[in-house]
Design an enzyme around this catalytic site. Sequence first.
Site, mmCIF file in Angstrom:
data_model
loop_
_atom_site.group_PDB
_atom_site.id
_atom_site.type_symbol
_atom_site.label_atom_id
_atom_site.label_comp_id
_atom_site.label_asym_id
_atom_site.label_seq_id
_atom_site.Cartn_x
_atom_site.Cartn_y
_atom_site.Cartn_z
ATOM 1 N N ARG A 1 1.244 -7.515 6.857
ATOM 2 C CA ARG A 1 0.683 -8.562 7.715
ATOM 3 C C ARG A 1 -0.375 -9.399 7.008
ATOM 4 O O ARG A 1 -0.524 -10.563 7.293
ATOM 5 C CB ARG A 1 0.121 -7.950 8.995
ATOM 6 C CG ARG A 1 1.215 -7.673 10.011
ATOM 7 C CD ARG A 1 0.731 -6.716 11.036
ATOM 8 N NE ARG A 1 0.137 -5.561 10.367
ATOM 9 C CZ ARG A 1 -0.565 -4.612 10.956
ATOM 10 N NH1 ARG A 1 -0.780 -4.679 12.237
ATOM 11 N NH2 ARG A 1 -1.042 -3.584 10.282
ATOM 12 N N GLY A 2 -1.124 -8.809 6.065
ATOM 13 C CA GLY A 2 -2.204 -9.560 5.410
ATOM 14 C C GLY A 2 -1.876 -9.849 3.959
ATOM 15 O O GLY A 2 -1.409 -8.969 3.240
ATOM 16 N N LYS B 1 10.521 8.032 14.860
ATOM 17 C CA LYS B 1 11.181 8.416 13.602
ATOM 18 C C LYS B 1 12.544 9.068 13.869
ATOM 19 O O LYS B 1 13.482 8.899 13.084
ATOM 20 C CB LYS B 1 10.273 9.328 12.766
ATOM 21 C CG LYS B 1 9.003 8.626 12.264
ATOM 22 C CD LYS B 1 9.310 7.479 11.299
ATOM 23 C CE LYS B 1 8.051 6.900 10.676
ATOM 24 N NZ LYS B 1 8.338 5.783 9.732
ATOM 25 N N THR C 1 -1.616 9.292 1.104
ATOM 26 C CA THR C 1 -1.860 7.843 1.232
ATOM 27 C C THR C 1 -3.003 7.627 2.227
ATOM 28 O O THR C 1 -3.517 8.580 2.811
ATOM 29 C CB THR C 1 -0.627 7.101 1.795
ATOM 30 O OG1 THR C 1 -0.440 7.501 3.160
ATOM 31 C CG2 THR C 1 0.631 7.362 0.997
ATOM 32 N N VAL D 1 2.379 12.712 2.812
ATOM 33 C CA VAL D 1 2.236 12.021 1.529
ATOM 34 C C VAL D 1 0.787 11.587 1.381
ATOM 35 O O VAL D 1 0.178 11.100 2.347
ATOM 36 C CB VAL D 1 3.126 10.758 1.468
ATOM 37 C CG1 VAL D 1 3.100 10.156 0.065
ATOM 38 C CG2 VAL D 1 4.551 11.057 1.899
ATOM 39 N N SER E 1 0.833 -1.214 0.000
ATOM 40 C CA SER E 1 0.000 0.000 0.000
ATOM 41 C C SER E 1 0.862 1.257 0.000
ATOM 42 O O SER E 1 2.061 1.203 0.291
ATOM 43 C CB SER E 1 -0.906 0.009 1.241
ATOM 44 O OG SER E 1 -0.111 0.115 2.408
ATOM 45 N N TYR F 1 5.167 8.805 17.562
ATOM 46 C CA TYR F 1 5.581 8.753 16.148
ATOM 47 C C TYR F 1 6.869 9.554 15.949
ATOM 48 O O TYR F 1 7.829 9.083 15.342
ATOM 49 C CB TYR F 1 4.446 9.301 15.278
ATOM 50 C CG TYR F 1 4.680 9.189 13.785
ATOM 51 C CD1 TYR F 1 4.534 7.975 13.135
ATOM 52 C CD2 TYR F 1 5.040 10.309 13.025
ATOM 53 C CE1 TYR F 1 4.738 7.858 11.761
ATOM 54 C CE2 TYR F 1 5.244 10.208 11.655
ATOM 55 C CZ TYR F 1 5.090 8.982 11.022
ATOM 56 O OH TYR F 1 5.294 8.877 9.658
ATOM 57 N N VAL G 1 6.671 -7.144 10.975
ATOM 58 C CA VAL G 1 8.028 -6.620 11.240
ATOM 59 C C VAL G 1 8.376 -6.584 12.727
ATOM 60 O O VAL G 1 9.535 -6.415 13.080
ATOM 61 C CB VAL G 1 8.247 -5.212 10.630
ATOM 62 C CG1 VAL G 1 8.133 -5.238 9.121
ATOM 63 C CG2 VAL G 1 7.318 -4.164 11.234
ATOM 64 N N ASN H 1 9.992 0.204 5.341
ATOM 65 C CA ASN H 1 8.947 1.209 5.104
ATOM 66 C C ASN H 1 7.747 1.058 6.038
ATOM 67 O O ASN H 1 7.051 2.036 6.318
ATOM 68 C CB ASN H 1 8.489 1.093 3.632
ATOM 69 C CG ASN H 1 7.170 1.789 3.379
ATOM 70 O OD1 ASN H 1 7.117 3.021 3.258
ATOM 71 N ND2 ASN H 1 6.078 1.019 3.328
#
Length: 252
Positions: A36-37, A153, A184, A182, A14, A149, A58, A84
């Site tokens: 995961r899926g 990072k 998404t 971004v 994705s 987050y 991960v 990623n």
Amino acid sequence: MTGLRHALVTGGGSGVGRAIAHALADAGMEVTICGRGMEALEAAAKEYSRLHPIAADVTDAASIASLYKQAELERGAIDVVVANAGIAISAPAAKVSLEDWKRTLDVNLTGAFLTVQPALSGMMARRSGRIVFIASTAGLKGYGYVAPYVASKHGVIGLMRALAAELARTGVTVNAVCPGYVETEMLERSVERIVEKTGRTPDEARAGLMACNPQGRFIQPEEVGSVVRWLCSDGSASVTGQALSISGGETW
Ligand code: NAD
């Protein structure tokens, strides 16, 4: 290109990861994509050639070990690793639960380490390889309401610098890319949360996020893919230990 043939992109089914997988496939690489899926991964692999789906988490070292085993058996040594996969949870720092704190660090930072660690010995022995972390402008500056987050990072940038220093003499390069917002699904989830918490309209929420970028727009996933592709090219062999901002000038 560098003779690099096999890339691994986590979260490659994705958003940013899928665009990176496309860019590396366009450069002639076979690309193992994980998430995961299997459903999203298989759909992504069906729509583009040279993508190979394997389900893995991960945060789970055993799952990553079995991913490497299967991928390397089928397509040879992994010589490009793009860490990623990531999650973002937002809340005021005073209200962040310990569970959300740990989960974010687990996926974004420990997950990035677990993703690249199995590749290191082989890359060093072959004296060839590329490691790219997908960090964020949140690895370079602070933002409110996303403390776990931002911390994760910043940690990824530190991990990248440590590995770049350790691997500098081996011919393996280690870099991070730091996108601003971004366009998404992750961004859409942020917009939904802002709408829910502030009562703003989706357009107002989007405009607020877009204003962070001095170019006044969202970054497109393909732009991140193109920088990662360049980091895997012959021309970038001297570029290591760098955190490249892809943000229209928001950070440098
Ligand atoms: P996304 O939610 O579309 O993709 C995240 C991917 O990570 C998904 O494919 C998901 O399946 C995978 N993932 C999550 N947890 C996982 C786990 N435990 N094991 C394996 N895979 C897992 O989001 P995106 O916007 O494409 O984000 C990709 C990366 O880019 C993330 O690291 C994110 O922090 C970073 N980033 C995104 C933005 C943005 O605005 N969208 C900005 C800067 C950086």
